[in-house]
Design an enzyme around this catalytic site. Structure first.
Site, PDB file in Angstrom:
ATOM      1  N   ASN A  35       0.845  -1.201   0.000  1.00 26.91           N
ATOM      2  CA  ASN A  35       0.000   0.000   0.000  1.00 26.91           C
ATOM      3  C   ASN A  35       0.874   1.242   0.000  1.00 26.91           C
ATOM      4  OD1 ASN A  35      -2.369   1.492  -0.012  1.00 26.91           O
ATOM      5  ND2 ASN A  35      -2.515   1.567   2.217  1.00 26.91           N
ATOM      6  N   ASP A  58       8.169  -8.641   3.207  1.00 27.45           N
ATOM      7  CA  ASP A  58       6.872  -8.679   3.895  1.00 27.45           C
ATOM      8  C   ASP A  58       7.150  -8.978   5.372  1.00 27.45           C
ATOM      9  OD1 ASP A  58       3.661 -10.164   3.156  1.00 27.45           O
ATOM     10  OD2 ASP A  58       4.486  -9.558   5.102  1.00 27.45           O
ATOM     11  N   PHE A  80       4.656   0.296  11.543  1.00 31.45           N
ATOM     12  CA  PHE A  80       3.592   0.995  10.797  1.00 31.45           C
ATOM     13  C   PHE A  80       2.926   0.052   9.803  1.00 31.45           C
ATOM     14  CE2 PHE A  80       4.489   5.192  12.284  1.00 31.45           C
ATOM     15  CZ  PHE A  80       5.853   5.226  12.526  1.00 31.45           C
ATOM     16  N   SER A 124      -4.754   3.073  17.038  1.00 29.83           N
ATOM     17  CA  SER A 124      -5.747   3.972  16.452  1.00 29.83           C
ATOM     18  C   SER A 124      -6.859   4.288  17.436  1.00 29.83           C
ATOM     19  CB  SER A 124      -6.331   3.303  15.197  1.00 29.83           C
ATOM     20  OG  SER A 124      -7.513   3.946  14.793  1.00 29.83           O
ATOM     21  N   TYR A 149     -10.718  -3.656  11.006  1.00 28.40           N
ATOM     22  CA  TYR A 149      -9.454  -2.886  11.091  1.00 28.40           C
ATOM     23  C   TYR A 149      -9.216  -2.470  12.544  1.00 28.40           C
ATOM     24  CZ  TYR A 149      -6.726   1.346  11.438  1.00 28.40           C
ATOM     25  OH  TYR A 149      -5.826   2.293  11.858  1.00 28.40           O
ATOM     26  N   LYS A 153      -6.339  -3.645  15.705  1.00 26.18           N
ATOM     27  CA  LYS A 153      -5.536  -2.743  16.569  1.00 26.18           C
ATOM     28  C   LYS A 153      -5.789  -3.090  18.041  1.00 26.18           C
ATOM     29  CE  LYS A 153      -3.756  -0.194  13.274  1.00 26.18           C
ATOM     30  NZ  LYS A 153      -2.308  -0.214  12.998  1.00 26.18           N
ATOM     31  N   PHE A 178      -5.426   9.726  16.182  1.00 27.60           N
ATOM     32  CA  PHE A 178      -6.774  10.159  15.823  1.00 27.60           C
ATOM     33  C   PHE A 178      -6.822  10.265  14.302  1.00 27.60           C
ATOM     34  CE2 PHE A 178      -9.264  10.383  19.668  1.00 27.60           C
ATOM     35  CZ  PHE A 178      -8.315   9.881  20.528  1.00 27.60           C
ATOM     36  N   ASN A 179      -7.207  11.359  13.703  1.00 24.40           N
ATOM     37  CA  ASN A 179      -7.312  11.321  12.233  1.00 24.40           C
ATOM     38  C   ASN A 179      -6.127  12.000  11.549  1.00 24.40           C
ATOM     39  OD1 ASN A 179      -9.996  10.595  13.207  1.00 24.40           O
ATOM     40  ND2 ASN A 179     -10.581  10.770  11.047  1.00 24.40           N
ATOM     41  N   ASN A 199     -11.138   8.175   3.051  1.00 25.23           N
ATOM     42  CA  ASN A 199     -11.043   9.203   4.089  1.00 25.23           C
ATOM     43  C   ASN A 199     -11.386  10.597   3.533  1.00 25.23           C
ATOM     44  OD1 ASN A 199      -8.270   7.410   5.404  1.00 25.23           O
ATOM     45  ND2 ASN A 199     -10.311   7.457   6.252  1.00 25.23           N
ATOM     46  N   ARG A 293     -22.819   6.990   6.718  1.00 26.75           N
ATOM     47  CA  ARG A 293     -22.018   5.815   6.326  1.00 26.75           C
ATOM     48  C   ARG A 293     -22.097   4.805   7.472  1.00 26.75           C
ATOM     49  NH1 ARG A 293     -15.652   6.786   5.260  1.00 26.75           N
ATOM     50  NH2 ARG A 293     -15.814   7.460   7.442  1.00 26.75           N
TER      51      ARG A 293
HETATM   52  C1  WQD Z   1     -14.019  11.505   8.782  1.00 25.97           C
HETATM   53  C2  WQD Z   1     -15.374  12.174   8.759  1.00 25.97           C
HETATM   54  C3  WQD Z   1     -17.103  10.804   7.827  1.00 25.97           C
HETATM   55  C4  WQD Z   1     -15.418  10.728   3.773  1.00 25.97           C
HETATM   56  C5  WQD Z   1     -10.895   6.436   9.817  1.00 25.97           C
HETATM   57  C6  WQD Z   1     -10.337   5.328  10.642  1.00 25.97           C
HETATM   58  C7  WQD Z   1      -9.222   5.850  11.503  1.00 25.97           C
HETATM   59  C8  WQD Z   1      -8.196   6.482  10.627  1.00 25.97           C
HETATM   60  C9  WQD Z   1      -8.837   7.615   9.839  1.00 25.97           C
HETATM   61  C10 WQD Z   1      -6.539   4.824  10.108  1.00 25.97           C
HETATM   62  C11 WQD Z   1     -16.510  11.251   9.152  1.00 25.97           C
HETATM   63  C12 WQD Z   1     -16.874  12.021   6.949  1.00 25.97           C
HETATM   64  C13 WQD Z   1     -15.613  10.983   5.121  1.00 25.97           C
HETATM   65  C14 WQD Z   1     -16.363  11.221   2.828  1.00 25.97           C
HETATM   66  C15 WQD Z   1     -17.614  12.211   4.613  1.00 25.97           C
HETATM   67  N1  WQD Z   1      -7.615   5.537   9.762  1.00 25.97           N
HETATM   68  N2  WQD Z   1     -16.685  11.714   5.517  1.00 25.97           N
HETATM   69  N3  WQD Z   1     -17.425  11.941   3.283  1.00 25.97           N
HETATM   70  O1  WQD Z   1     -13.815   7.269   9.614  1.00 25.97           O
HETATM   71  O2  WQD Z   1     -13.112   9.135  11.241  1.00 25.97           O
HETATM   72  O3  WQD Z   1     -11.500   7.368  10.660  1.00 25.97           O
HETATM   73  O4  WQD Z   1      -9.879   7.023   9.065  1.00 25.97           O
HETATM   74  O5  WQD Z   1      -5.930   4.864  11.116  1.00 25.97           O
HETATM   75  O6  WQD Z   1      -8.673   4.774  12.211  1.00 25.97           O
HETATM   76  O7  WQD Z   1     -11.366   4.837  11.486  1.00 25.97           O
HETATM   77  O8  WQD Z   1     -12.106   9.020   8.955  1.00 25.97           O
HETATM   78  O9  WQD Z   1     -11.791  10.477   7.026  1.00 25.97           O
HETATM   79  O10 WQD Z   1     -13.188   8.364   6.746  1.00 25.97           O
HETATM   80  O11 WQD Z   1     -14.129  10.277   8.048  1.00 25.97           O
HETATM   81  O12 WQD Z   1     -18.599  12.875   5.000  1.00 25.97           O
HETATM   82  O13 WQD Z   1     -16.234  11.014   1.575  1.00 25.97           O
HETATM   83  O14 WQD Z   1     -15.660  12.588   7.406  1.00 25.97           O
HETATM   84  O15 WQD Z   1     -18.503  10.510   7.928  1.00 25.97           O
HETATM   85  O16 WQD Z   1     -17.466  12.017   9.872  1.00 25.97           O
HETATM   86  P1  WQD Z   1     -12.758   8.189  10.149  1.00 25.97           P
HETATM   87  P2  WQD Z   1     -12.774   9.507   7.604  1.00 25.97           P
END
Ligand code: WQD
Length: 333
Positions: A35, A58, A80, A124, A149, A153, A178-179, A199, A293
């Site tokens: 990836n 790997d 990572f 995460s 996923y 973790k 977090f994000n 994301n 979603r």
């Molecule tokens: C963020 C917000 C969506 C896309 C995940 C994993 C977390 C980390 C980050 C790895 C939410 C909204 C999103 C879109 C939208 N990954 N959204 N339209 O789901 O909080 O976290 O990714 O470590 O572990 O769980 O991130 O960016 O997908 O969503 O409205 O096309 O944006 O509903 O509120 P999330 P996200």
């Protein structure tokens, strides 16, 4: 002494590799490009003007890992490597459990064999599931994860806790991201998910660059200030710097198991992010409101005070920095 970085060609791994090199550390990157892209390695060298060893391996390959430990003087490992798409994990649970958990166990077994006990794990905020209250502290309840996923973790965190209980000479830091969003200020490396982004930020960036038509906002009927989901977005460079501080903590203590939230402590809604992106870049982000979603939670943001107190680490970059750097990466020539 070397720091081994599994998944070091990936989004967070590559940004952390840069910070380690900038801190005059010797690093070894292990990646199988499942990836990530090989050219990221050249970008790391271009940005830091430093060289490092690389193995296309790997991390589930015990024999190959063993050889890497034999050939080098590894003092610590940052893990990572692992699949990380929430949505994909619900479609491919077996692949996620096998890759993320078997990989971590294989890595830890080889470390044990070579008496390497310093381990930093990329965890995460998903381990908190749907938080009972916010801001989330490290003592907040974990479990009830909403996707495979997040469950990988959670399980790896449990494996680390049991490992430490069995042998307290391990020196482990569990970092709950977090994000993560944004890119290195050079614009040379950044987030490049394969296919249509899951994301928010990578999707916004593609809408702004007109490679996607409009953003679908997943629900505006949540119990938040504007009805859209609230998250704790943290710049990937701040996150990377948190790993340097965690490594220094392990070197200082020389044993223990430490858990830290790496977030900003601020929650921003989807509409906040759209507005910040338009302000930061001058680009329009057309959007439409669609259904929620499945698996999404309303609000998730951290209390990062433990990392500030114990690691002397605090996220410094703003939402505008995150938007500007993301845009700079995608519009690089
Ligand atoms: C963020 C917000 C969506 C896309 C995940 C994993 C977390 C980390 C980050 C790895 C939410 C909204 C999103 C879109 C939208 N990954 N959204 N339209 O789901 O909080 O976290 O990714 O470590 O572990 O769980 O991130 O960016 O997908 O969503 O409205 O096309 O944006 O509903 O509120 P999330 P996200």
């Amino acid at each position: 002494m070397d720091i081994l970085i599994t998944g070091g060609a990936g989004y967070i791994g590559s940004h952390t590799a840069i910070e380690l090199l900038n801190n005059k550390r010797n690093i070894i990157i292990v990646d199988n490009f499942s990836n990530s892209k090989k050219e990221v390695l050249e970008k790391i060298k271009e940005i830091t003007k430093k060289d490092f060893k690389f193995y296309e391996v790997d991390y589930k390959n015990e024999k190959a890992l063993d050889k890497i430990f034999e050939e080098n003087n590894i003092e610590a490992v940052m893990n990572f490597a692992g699949y990380k798409a929430v949505g994909e994990s619900t479609q491919k649970p077996l692949e996620y459990y096998e890759n993320n958990i078997t990989g971590a166990i294989t890595l830890l077994k080889v470390m044990k064999k070579h008496n390497v006990k310093k381990f930093i794990f990329s965890s995460s905020a998903t381990v908190y599931g749907n938080p009972e209250k916010v801001p989330i502290t490290e003592e907040s309840k974990t479990g009830e994860t909403t996707n495979p996923y997040g469950t990988t973790k959670l399980y790896i965190e449990q494996i680390l806790k049991d490992l430490y209980k069995s042998d307290n000479t391990w020196d482990i830091a569990i970092l709950r991201y977090f994000n993560p969003v944004g890119s290195h200020e050079s614009g040379l490396i950044g987030e490049e998910p394969n296919g249509i982004p899951n994301n928010l930020m990578p999707y916004i960036v593609r809408v702004a660059s007109k490679s996607l038509k409009e953003l679908s906002i997943f629900g505006n009927d949540y119990d938040t200030k504007d009805g859209t989901g609230v998250r704790d977005y943290i710049h990937v460079v701040d996150l990377a710097k948190g790993h340097i501080k965690a490594l220094e903590k392990l070197e200082k203590e020389n044993q223990g198991l430490y858990i830290y939230n790496l977030g900003t402590g601020k929650g921003y809604s989807v509409l906040d992010m759209v507005k910040a992106f338009e302000k930061a870049t001058g680009q329009k982000v057309p959007y439409k409101i669609v259904d929620r979603r499945p698996g999404d939670i309303a609000i998730c943001y951290s209390d990062p005070s433990k990392a500030q107190k114990e690691l002397n680490w605090k996220a410094e970059k703003t939402l505008i920095d995150m938007c500007k750097d993301s845009w700079k990466y995608i519009t690089r020539s």
